[in-house]
Design a protein around this motif. Structure first.
Motif, mmCIF file in Angstrom:
data_model
loop_
_atom_site.group_PDB
_atom_site.id
_atom_site.type_symbol
_atom_site.label_atom_id
_atom_site.label_comp_id
_atom_site.label_asym_id
_atom_site.label_seq_id
_atom_site.Cartn_x
_atom_site.Cartn_y
_atom_site.Cartn_z
ATOM 1 N N ASN A 2 -3.500 -3.305 -10.888
ATOM 2 C CA ASN A 2 -2.964 -1.958 -11.093
ATOM 3 C C ASN A 2 -3.570 -1.316 -12.334
ATOM 4 O O ASN A 2 -4.155 -1.992 -13.183
ATOM 5 N N ARG A 3 -3.374 -0.003 -12.441
ATOM 6 C CA ARG A 3 -3.763 0.722 -13.661
ATOM 7 C C ARG A 3 -2.495 1.250 -14.323
ATOM 8 O O ARG A 3 -1.603 1.792 -13.652
ATOM 9 N N TYR A 4 -2.424 1.098 -15.635
ATOM 10 C CA TYR A 4 -1.219 1.423 -16.389
ATOM 11 C C TYR A 4 -1.537 2.553 -17.373
ATOM 12 O O TYR A 4 -2.288 2.353 -18.336
ATOM 13 N N PHE A 5 -0.975 3.732 -17.114
ATOM 14 C CA PHE A 5 -1.262 4.925 -17.897
ATOM 15 C C PHE A 5 -0.168 5.111 -18.955
ATOM 16 O O PHE A 5 1.015 5.235 -18.618
ATOM 17 N N VAL A 6 -0.566 5.125 -20.222
ATOM 18 C CA VAL A 6 0.377 5.294 -21.328
ATOM 19 C C VAL A 6 0.264 6.732 -21.829
ATOM 20 O O VAL A 6 -0.737 7.111 -22.448
ATOM 21 N N TYR A 7 1.286 7.541 -21.559
ATOM 22 C CA TYR A 7 1.288 8.956 -21.940
ATOM 23 C C TYR A 7 1.988 9.113 -23.286
ATOM 24 O O TYR A 7 3.164 8.755 -23.436
ATOM 25 N N THR A 8 1.272 9.634 -24.253
ATOM 26 C CA THR A 8 1.824 9.759 -25.603
ATOM 27 C C THR A 8 1.264 11.001 -26.288
ATOM 28 O O THR A 8 0.074 11.318 -26.128
ATOM 29 N N PRO A 9 2.079 11.717 -27.053
ATOM 30 C CA PRO A 9 1.590 12.911 -27.752
ATOM 31 C C PRO A 9 0.681 12.577 -28.928
ATOM 32 O O PRO A 9 -0.086 13.417 -29.393
ATOM 33 N N LYS A 10 0.746 11.335 -29.432
ATOM 34 C CA LYS A 10 -0.087 10.923 -30.568
ATOM 35 C C LYS A 10 -0.151 9.400 -30.597
ATOM 36 O O LYS A 10 0.609 8.716 -29.883
ATOM 37 N N SER A 61 -6.053 -1.638 -26.342
ATOM 38 C CA SER A 61 -7.398 -2.101 -25.985
ATOM 39 C C SER A 61 -7.398 -2.998 -24.753
ATOM 40 O O SER A 61 -8.455 -3.412 -24.283
ATOM 41 N N ILE A 62 -6.232 -3.311 -24.209
ATOM 42 C CA ILE A 62 -6.155 -4.127 -22.987
ATOM 43 C C ILE A 62 -6.854 -3.363 -21.861
ATOM 44 O O ILE A 62 -6.593 -2.172 -21.657
ATOM 45 N N PRO A 63 -7.770 -4.019 -21.129
ATOM 46 C CA PRO A 63 -8.677 -3.317 -20.207
ATOM 47 C C PRO A 63 -8.028 -2.353 -19.213
ATOM 48 O O PRO A 63 -8.512 -1.242 -19.035
ATOM 49 N N ASN A 64 -6.950 -2.753 -18.535
ATOM 50 C CA ASN A 64 -6.390 -1.874 -17.500
ATOM 51 C C ASN A 64 -5.241 -1.003 -17.994
ATOM 52 O O ASN A 64 -4.446 -0.491 -17.212
ATOM 53 N N ILE A 65 -5.140 -0.833 -19.317
ATOM 54 C CA ILE A 65 -4.191 0.114 -19.910
ATOM 55 C C ILE A 65 -4.968 1.338 -20.374
ATOM 56 O O ILE A 65 -5.906 1.223 -21.166
ATOM 57 N N LEU A 66 -4.596 2.493 -19.868
ATOM 58 C CA LEU A 66 -5.298 3.731 -20.189
ATOM 59 C C LEU A 66 -4.392 4.642 -21.016
ATOM 60 O O LEU A 66 -3.246 4.872 -20.647
ATOM 61 N N THR A 67 -4.902 5.158 -22.115
ATOM 62 C CA THR A 67 -4.137 6.053 -22.975
ATOM 63 C C THR A 67 -4.363 7.498 -22.546
ATOM 64 O O THR A 67 -5.499 7.925 -22.356
ATOM 65 N N GLU A 68 -3.268 8.238 -22.390
ATOM 66 C CA GLU A 68 -3.353 9.637 -21.978
ATOM 67 C C GLU A 68 -2.683 10.523 -23.021
ATOM 68 O O GLU A 68 -1.462 10.464 -23.215
ATOM 69 N N LEU A 69 -3.481 11.336 -23.709
ATOM 70 C CA LEU A 69 -2.977 12.329 -24.656
ATOM 71 C C LEU A 69 -2.812 13.665 -23.939
ATOM 72 O O LEU A 69 -3.358 13.856 -22.843
ATOM 73 N N PRO A 70 -2.070 14.602 -24.507
ATOM 74 C CA PRO A 70 -1.832 15.886 -23.826
ATOM 75 C C PRO A 70 -3.114 16.669 -23.558
ATOM 76 O O PRO A 70 -3.938 16.842 -24.458
ATOM 77 N N LEU A 91 5.194 21.385 -27.777
ATOM 78 C CA LEU A 91 6.474 20.771 -28.135
ATOM 79 C C LEU A 91 7.168 20.140 -26.942
ATOM 80 O O LEU A 91 7.854 19.120 -27.057
ATOM 81 N N PHE A 92 6.970 20.721 -25.743
ATOM 82 C CA PHE A 92 7.707 20.263 -24.569
ATOM 83 C C PHE A 92 6.823 19.482 -23.589
ATOM 84 O O PHE A 92 7.135 19.375 -22.416
ATOM 85 N N TRP A 93 5.719 18.950 -24.089
ATOM 86 C CA TRP A 93 4.815 18.228 -23.193
ATOM 87 C C TRP A 93 5.486 17.027 -22.546
ATOM 88 O O TRP A 93 5.399 16.830 -21.338
ATOM 89 N N ARG A 94 6.191 16.203 -23.344
ATOM 90 C CA ARG A 94 6.826 15.003 -22.788
ATOM 91 C C ARG A 94 7.939 15.338 -21.814
ATOM 92 O O ARG A 94 8.186 14.590 -20.867
ATOM 93 N N THR A 95 8.645 16.433 -22.051
ATOM 94 C CA THR A 95 9.795 16.756 -21.209
ATOM 95 C C THR A 95 9.434 17.566 -19.975
ATOM 96 O O THR A 95 10.198 17.592 -19.012
ATOM 97 N N SER A 96 8.268 18.215 -19.984
ATOM 98 C CA SER A 96 7.945 19.082 -18.851
ATOM 99 C C SER A 96 6.451 19.115 -18.518
ATOM 100 O O SER A 96 6.039 18.844 -17.395
ATOM 101 N N GLY A 97 5.614 19.431 -19.513
ATOM 102 C CA GLY A 97 4.191 19.645 -19.260
ATOM 103 C C GLY A 97 3.459 18.423 -18.734
ATOM 104 O O GLY A 97 2.417 18.542 -18.081
ATOM 105 N N ILE A 98 4.004 17.249 -18.965
ATOM 106 C CA ILE A 98 3.368 16.001 -18.564
ATOM 107 C C ILE A 98 3.190 15.893 -17.048
ATOM 108 O O ILE A 98 2.289 15.212 -16.563
ATOM 109 N N LYS A 99 4.034 16.582 -16.292
ATOM 110 C CA LYS A 99 4.012 16.444 -14.821
ATOM 111 C C LYS A 99 2.644 16.803 -14.241
ATOM 112 O O LYS A 99 2.178 16.171 -13.293
#
Length: 399
Positions: free
Chosen positions: A35-43, A55-64, A69-77
């Motif tokens: 699987n691929r694991y997407f980590v969504y974080t503002p920073k 740095s784990i190979p199948n973990i992907l970091t996703e920034l906005p 201000l409302f990215w985590r609560t709404s814009g992330i979709k």
């Protein structure tokens, strides 16, 4: 499978919810590398522990894509849809607003409802916000993960949620606590922090709910050849603790440690004679698990979920009974046979929190949620494409 996670705490917090988030995602990535694991974080916090995780190979970091201000609560979709996320997991009590309308199924982990059980520990605005977020997540997620039976019961009681919607999946601790430190590392840690040969250990934020004051009062009656080592960030409550320490003339018998590097903490556990956790209320109690993996006897408070974490071979005392804590601790210190049995039985009990078991339970939940979600959407699609007979034709057929 593409699995998305609310990664704010995984990528920024070095305690509690951050440790839970990193451990779970890393374990899933290890046991289910397909699987691929997407980590969504503002920073992202620049820290070795977080850098190793990301740095784990199948973990992907996703920034906005579009910060706000409302990215985590709404814009992330929008990003979840763009990344073809199959399932989203809110790891700390919340999910994005409207995600149930996006076609992406969601799971939320609820760690505790302490803000409802003990509102006096929280400000009015915090309680209001937590109540909105927690209720919304419980109502609109496809499934709820409770980290203990106690938390599951609290969710049912306070939010009137169907028990069938809630799955109890325990936490584990970081794998570093399951590996015996070398004698060389232990000695290095002991010298660095000037730790005595014999000490009682307490780990956790020094705040009212954690109830360190009771342990300080108990220390006056505990064998004088043992020192109390306290590891944790201080809050204003620490002033009250210090007043009691001076009142009882216990200053020489207590060592406070703070900002301990994560790789040194297992050694501090493993050198302790007894681990004591008098917390008034917990959603689970990870330090208890860490102590059992470190082969240290545990004395904890009754009244929440700590009996679930520690098992029947740990010792339990009413939270504010300092005499009871002193008696339980002295009994362990004075009886090596009891200490040995608690260590052996605790070592067996804690295996139920093995990372492989927990990872398989979580992946099984994800699979069930996805199957049900796809089945429901398939049925809806069939209904929407099925030819509809007119009312007139229906009346004609009846005649």
């Amino acid at each position: 499978m593409n699995i998305g996670f609310d990664g704010k705490r995984a990528a920024n917090n070095l305690t509690g919810l951050g440790n839970y988030s990193r451990s779970l995602i890393a374990q899933l990535a290890g046991f289910f590398p397909q699987n691929r694991y997407f980590v969504y974080t503002p920073k992202i916090k620049n820290h070795p522990q977080i850098n190793r995780f990301l740095s784990i190979p199948n973990i992907l970091t996703e920034l906005p894509n579009v910060p706000g201000l409302f990215w985590r609560t709404s814009g992330i979709k929008k990003q979840l849809l763009k990344d073809n996320i199959d399932l989203f997991h809110g790891l700390s009590h919340e999910i994005p607003l409207g995600i149930h309308k996006s076609g992406i199924p969601s799971v939320v982990t609820i760690h505790d409802l302490i803000f409802l059980k003990f509102p006096q520990y929280f400000g009015r605005i915090d309680r209001f916000i937590y109540n909105l977020k927690f209720r919304y997540a419980c109502k609109n997620s496809n499934r709820i993960v409770a980290i203990s039976e106690q938390t599951k019961n609290d969710i049912i009681e306070h939010f009137n949620i169907d028990p069938e919607k809630i799955e109890v999946i325990y936490q584990s601790c970081d794998d570093s606590f399951k590996i015996a430190s070398t004698d060389q590392l232990k000695e290095s840690v002991r010298l660095k922090y000037q730790l005595p040969e014999k000490y009682i250990l307490n780990v956790g934020t020094i705040e009212t709910r954690k109830n360190l004051l009771t342990l300080v009062k108990a220390l006056k009656q505990i064998n004088e050849d043992h020192v109390l080592v306290v590891v944790g960030r201080k809050t204003k409550y620490a002033d009250l603790v210090n007043q009691e320490i001076d009142k009882l003339n216990l200053r020489p018998r207590i060592i406070f440690l703070q900002d301990i590097p994560f790789n040194e903490l297992p050694s501090i556990y493993q050198m302790a004679a007894v681990f004591v956790y008098p917390s008034v209320y917990e959603g689970f109690g990870i330090p208890v698990i860490e102590a059992l993996y470190a082969h240290v006897p545990v004395v904890a408070a009754t009244g929440s979920c700590l009996e679930e974490a520690g098992g029947k071979y740990s010792s339990y005392v009413s939270p504010f009974d300092h005499n009871g804590f002193a008696k339980a601790i002295n009994h362990i210190l004075d009886h090596p046979k009891v200490q040995k049995e608690m260590i052996e039985k605790g070592k067996d009990y804690v295996q139920r929190f093995n990372t492989e078991i927990i990872s398989k339970e979580m992946m099984g939940l994800y699979t069930d949620v996805l199957k049900l979600h796809r089945s429901q959407h398939s049925n809806d699609a069939q209904l929407s494409t099925r030819p509809q007979r007119s009312r007139r034709s229906q009346r004609t057929s009846k005649n």
